[in-house]
Design a protein around this motif. Structure first.
Motif, mmCIF file in Angstrom:
data_model
loop_
_atom_site.group_PDB
_atom_site.id
_atom_site.type_symbol
_atom_site.label_atom_id
_atom_site.label_comp_id
_atom_site.label_asym_id
_atom_site.label_seq_id
_atom_site.Cartn_x
_atom_site.Cartn_y
_atom_site.Cartn_z
ATOM 1 N N LEU A 105 0.867 -1.177 0.000
ATOM 2 C CA LEU A 105 0.000 0.000 0.000
ATOM 3 C C LEU A 105 0.903 1.225 0.000
ATOM 4 C CD1 LEU A 105 -2.924 1.121 0.221
ATOM 5 C CD2 LEU A 105 -2.634 1.075 2.703
ATOM 6 N N VAL A 106 0.845 2.011 -1.066
ATOM 7 C CA VAL A 106 1.803 3.099 -1.293
ATOM 8 C C VAL A 106 1.043 4.398 -1.516
ATOM 9 C CG1 VAL A 106 3.785 3.868 -2.661
ATOM 10 C CG2 VAL A 106 3.351 1.431 -2.371
ATOM 11 N N VAL A 107 1.592 5.487 -1.004
ATOM 12 C CA VAL A 107 1.057 6.821 -1.259
ATOM 13 C C VAL A 107 2.168 7.668 -1.862
ATOM 14 C CG1 VAL A 107 1.604 7.616 1.079
ATOM 15 C CG2 VAL A 107 -0.127 8.809 -0.255
ATOM 16 N N VAL A 108 1.833 8.461 -2.877
ATOM 17 C CA VAL A 108 2.793 9.361 -3.520
ATOM 18 C C VAL A 108 2.216 10.774 -3.487
ATOM 19 C CG1 VAL A 108 3.680 7.552 -5.028
ATOM 20 C CG2 VAL A 108 1.844 9.020 -5.828
ATOM 21 N N GLY A 109 3.103 11.748 -3.439
ATOM 22 C CA GLY A 109 2.664 13.137 -3.416
ATOM 23 C C GLY A 109 3.837 14.073 -3.594
ATOM 24 N N ASP A 110 3.542 15.301 -4.018
ATOM 25 C CA ASP A 110 4.578 16.316 -4.188
ATOM 26 C C ASP A 110 4.618 17.310 -3.038
ATOM 27 O OD1 ASP A 110 2.207 17.592 -4.629
ATOM 28 O OD2 ASP A 110 2.772 18.479 -6.552
ATOM 29 N N LYS A 111 3.784 17.095 -1.996
ATOM 30 C CA LYS A 111 3.698 17.976 -0.832
ATOM 31 C C LYS A 111 3.332 19.400 -1.222
ATOM 32 C CE LYS A 111 6.748 15.302 2.160
ATOM 33 N NZ LYS A 111 7.868 15.329 3.116
ATOM 34 N N LYS A 112 2.628 19.516 -2.345
ATOM 35 C CA LYS A 112 2.143 20.820 -2.792
ATOM 36 C C LYS A 112 0.668 20.758 -3.172
ATOM 37 C CE LYS A 112 6.662 22.199 -4.610
ATOM 38 N NZ LYS A 112 7.410 22.621 -5.834
ATOM 39 N N GLY A 113 -0.034 19.735 -2.659
ATOM 40 C CA GLY A 113 -1.457 19.625 -2.939
ATOM 41 C C GLY A 113 -1.830 18.496 -3.867
ATOM 42 N N ARG A 114 -0.864 17.744 -4.359
ATOM 43 C CA ARG A 114 -1.137 16.615 -5.252
ATOM 44 C C ARG A 114 -0.774 15.319 -4.537
ATOM 45 N NH1 ARG A 114 1.937 17.563 -10.694
ATOM 46 N NH2 ARG A 114 0.566 15.854 -11.344
ATOM 47 N N VAL A 115 -1.711 14.380 -4.497
ATOM 48 C CA VAL A 115 -1.506 13.141 -3.749
ATOM 49 C C VAL A 115 -2.237 12.019 -4.469
ATOM 50 C CG1 VAL A 115 -3.502 13.563 -2.270
ATOM 51 C CG2 VAL A 115 -1.677 12.085 -1.453
ATOM 52 N N VAL A 121 8.807 -8.374 -2.863
ATOM 53 C CA VAL A 121 8.481 -7.066 -2.281
ATOM 54 C C VAL A 121 8.784 -5.915 -3.247
ATOM 55 C CG1 VAL A 121 8.996 -5.484 -0.396
ATOM 56 C CG2 VAL A 121 8.730 -7.920 0.062
ATOM 57 N N PRO A 122 9.985 -5.836 -3.859
ATOM 58 C CA PRO A 122 10.255 -4.688 -4.740
ATOM 59 C C PRO A 122 9.266 -4.553 -5.905
ATOM 60 C CG PRO A 122 12.289 -5.793 -4.164
ATOM 61 C CD PRO A 122 11.191 -6.670 -3.661
ATOM 62 N N PRO A 123 8.921 -5.650 -6.622
ATOM 63 C CA PRO A 123 7.926 -5.476 -7.685
ATOM 64 C C PRO A 123 6.563 -5.028 -7.177
ATOM 65 C CG PRO A 123 9.120 -7.540 -7.970
ATOM 66 C CD PRO A 123 9.482 -7.015 -6.624
ATOM 67 N N SER A 124 6.169 -5.479 -5.985
ATOM 68 C CA SER A 124 4.887 -5.054 -5.446
ATOM 69 C C SER A 124 4.894 -3.556 -5.138
ATOM 70 C CB SER A 124 4.554 -5.856 -4.193
ATOM 71 O OG SER A 124 5.474 -5.583 -3.154
ATOM 72 N N VAL A 125 6.018 -3.055 -4.637
ATOM 73 C CA VAL A 125 6.113 -1.613 -4.366
ATOM 74 C C VAL A 125 6.081 -0.829 -5.668
ATOM 75 C CG1 VAL A 125 7.591 0.181 -3.400
ATOM 76 C CG2 VAL A 125 7.348 -1.988 -2.207
ATOM 77 N N GLU A 126 6.771 -1.319 -6.692
ATOM 78 C CA GLU A 126 6.762 -0.629 -7.980
ATOM 79 C C GLU A 126 5.357 -0.581 -8.575
ATOM 80 O OE1 GLU A 126 9.583 -2.445 -10.528
ATOM 81 O OE2 GLU A 126 11.330 -1.850 -9.335
ATOM 82 N N LYS A 127 4.628 -1.682 -8.456
ATOM 83 C CA LYS A 127 3.253 -1.688 -8.955
ATOM 84 C C LYS A 127 2.371 -0.737 -8.154
ATOM 85 C CE LYS A 127 3.244 -6.377 -10.869
ATOM 86 N NZ LYS A 127 2.607 -7.721 -10.808
ATOM 87 N N GLY A 128 2.597 -0.687 -6.843
ATOM 88 C CA GLY A 128 1.834 0.245 -6.019
ATOM 89 C C GLY A 128 2.114 1.691 -6.381
ATOM 90 N N VAL A 129 3.374 2.015 -6.644
ATOM 91 C CA VAL A 129 3.731 3.376 -7.048
ATOM 92 C C VAL A 129 3.103 3.717 -8.392
ATOM 93 C CG1 VAL A 129 5.651 4.858 -7.710
ATOM 94 C CG2 VAL A 129 5.846 3.399 -5.702
ATOM 95 N N SER A 130 3.156 2.776 -9.329
ATOM 96 C CA SER A 130 2.541 3.016 -10.640
ATOM 97 C C SER A 130 1.041 3.225 -10.512
ATOM 98 C CB SER A 130 2.840 1.829 -11.560
ATOM 99 O OG SER A 130 2.224 1.998 -12.812
ATOM 100 N N ALA A 139 -0.527 4.358 -7.843
ATOM 101 C CA ALA A 139 -0.773 5.628 -7.160
ATOM 102 C C ALA A 139 -0.599 6.813 -8.103
ATOM 103 C CB ALA A 139 0.169 5.758 -5.969
ATOM 104 N N LYS A 140 0.383 6.735 -9.005
ATOM 105 C CA LYS A 140 0.600 7.838 -9.939
ATOM 106 C C LYS A 140 -0.536 7.967 -10.947
ATOM 107 C CE LYS A 140 5.624 8.007 -9.611
ATOM 108 N NZ LYS A 140 6.918 7.888 -10.337
ATOM 109 N N LYS A 141 -1.256 6.873 -11.178
ATOM 110 C CA LYS A 141 -2.421 6.945 -12.061
ATOM 111 C C LYS A 141 -3.649 7.495 -11.335
ATOM 112 C CE LYS A 141 -0.896 2.994 -14.838
ATOM 113 N NZ LYS A 141 -1.214 1.588 -15.263
ATOM 114 N N ASN A 142 -3.554 7.633 -10.020
ATOM 115 C CA ASN A 142 -4.688 8.064 -9.214
ATOM 116 C C ASN A 142 -4.374 9.381 -8.505
ATOM 117 O OD1 ASN A 142 -7.260 7.822 -8.073
ATOM 118 N ND2 ASN A 142 -6.489 6.757 -6.276
ATOM 119 N N ILE A 143 -3.667 10.280 -9.185
ATOM 120 C CA ILE A 143 -3.274 11.553 -8.605
ATOM 121 C C ILE A 143 -4.454 12.527 -8.594
ATOM 122 C CG2 ILE A 143 -1.829 13.592 -8.926
ATOM 123 C CD1 ILE A 143 -0.270 11.327 -7.805
ATOM 124 N N HIS A 144 -4.667 13.191 -7.444
ATOM 125 C CA HIS A 144 -5.715 14.211 -7.316
ATOM 126 C C HIS A 144 -5.111 15.447 -6.656
ATOM 127 C CE1 HIS A 144 -9.176 11.662 -8.445
ATOM 128 N NE2 HIS A 144 -8.470 10.683 -7.881
#
Length: 214
Positions: free
Chosen positions: A88-98, A108-117, A119-124
């Motif tokens: 379960l991964v969260v990404v953000g620019d700390k400027k209002g985009r998350v 583990v590493p491929p699962s994190v990469e998939k989670g990051v990918s 999350a980046k498709k679900n940016i608001h």
């Protein structure tokens, strides 16, 4: 009787082992010419691989990645247990985009990469006012509820690990939170994320209602 096996004198240098002097001199001259021959510029060996680490490390990253939780699932087979992982991964620019994402893989590493990918498709984009929320909000997901309230400067982020990761990635620096119901990290993170998506500024509310703020 006479002995027929008479030792004959052997020549120390038989015709097979003798090397003519002219041939030896020619071979030596050929080696010297090869050593004196000018060589072209040497080509650098190696280099960046296509799609490798060199391309991923270009410049600063646009979003910061935070792993909230790693889940491990085991399946019993004939030869033993087989493990699979989810991140379960969260990404953000700390400027209002998350963005929030979830990925599964056998390591583990491929699962994190998939989670990051994911999350980046679900940016608001989240509206912020002076590093805090514009108003109070209650986020819901499943049996989890997260109440978030604006705070004055210097308060910091008063929240649990899952909620803190989400609001911190969005750029919130001062906030008061309280969670109710389920304590599942996945449900809490999604409840906080849904709460952030429900935020509206005064201008947005005025535009939706068709009124003018005096």
């Amino acid at each position: 009787m006479e002995d027929n096996n008479i030792d004959q004198p052997q020549n120390p240098e038989t015709p097979e082992t003798q090397v003519p002097e002219a041939a030896a001199e020619a071979a030596a001259e050929g080696v010297e010419q090869a050593q004196e021959r000018p060589r072209g510029p040497e080509r650098p060996r190696g280099g960046p691989r296509r799609g490798g680490r060199d391309q991923r490390e270009r410049g600063p990253q646009e979003f910061e990645e935070t792993v909230i939780k790693i889940y491990r699932c085991s399946k019993v087979l004939k030869g033993g247990r087989r493990f699979s992982f989810a991140a379960l991964v969260v990404v953000g620019d700390k400027k209002g985009r998350v963005g929030l994402g979830y990925g599964k893989a056998n390591e583990v590493p491929p699962s994190v990469e998939k989670g990051v990918s994911s999350a980046k498709k679900n940016i608001h984009t989240v509206p912020l006012v002076h590093d805090t929320l514009p108003h109070e909000v209650l986020g819901r997901f499943g049996a989890a509820r997260v109440f978030m309230k604006p705070a004055s400067a210097g308060t910091g982020i008063i929240a649990g690990a899952s909620v803190k990761a989400v609001v911190e990635a969005a750029g919130v620096k001062n906030i008061l939170t309280k969670s109710y119901g389920s304590t599942n990290p996945k449900n809490l993170a999604k409840a906080a994320f849904n709460g952030l998506l429900a935020l509206r500024t005064r201008e947005q509310v005025a535009q939706l209602r068709g009124v003018t703020i005096e």
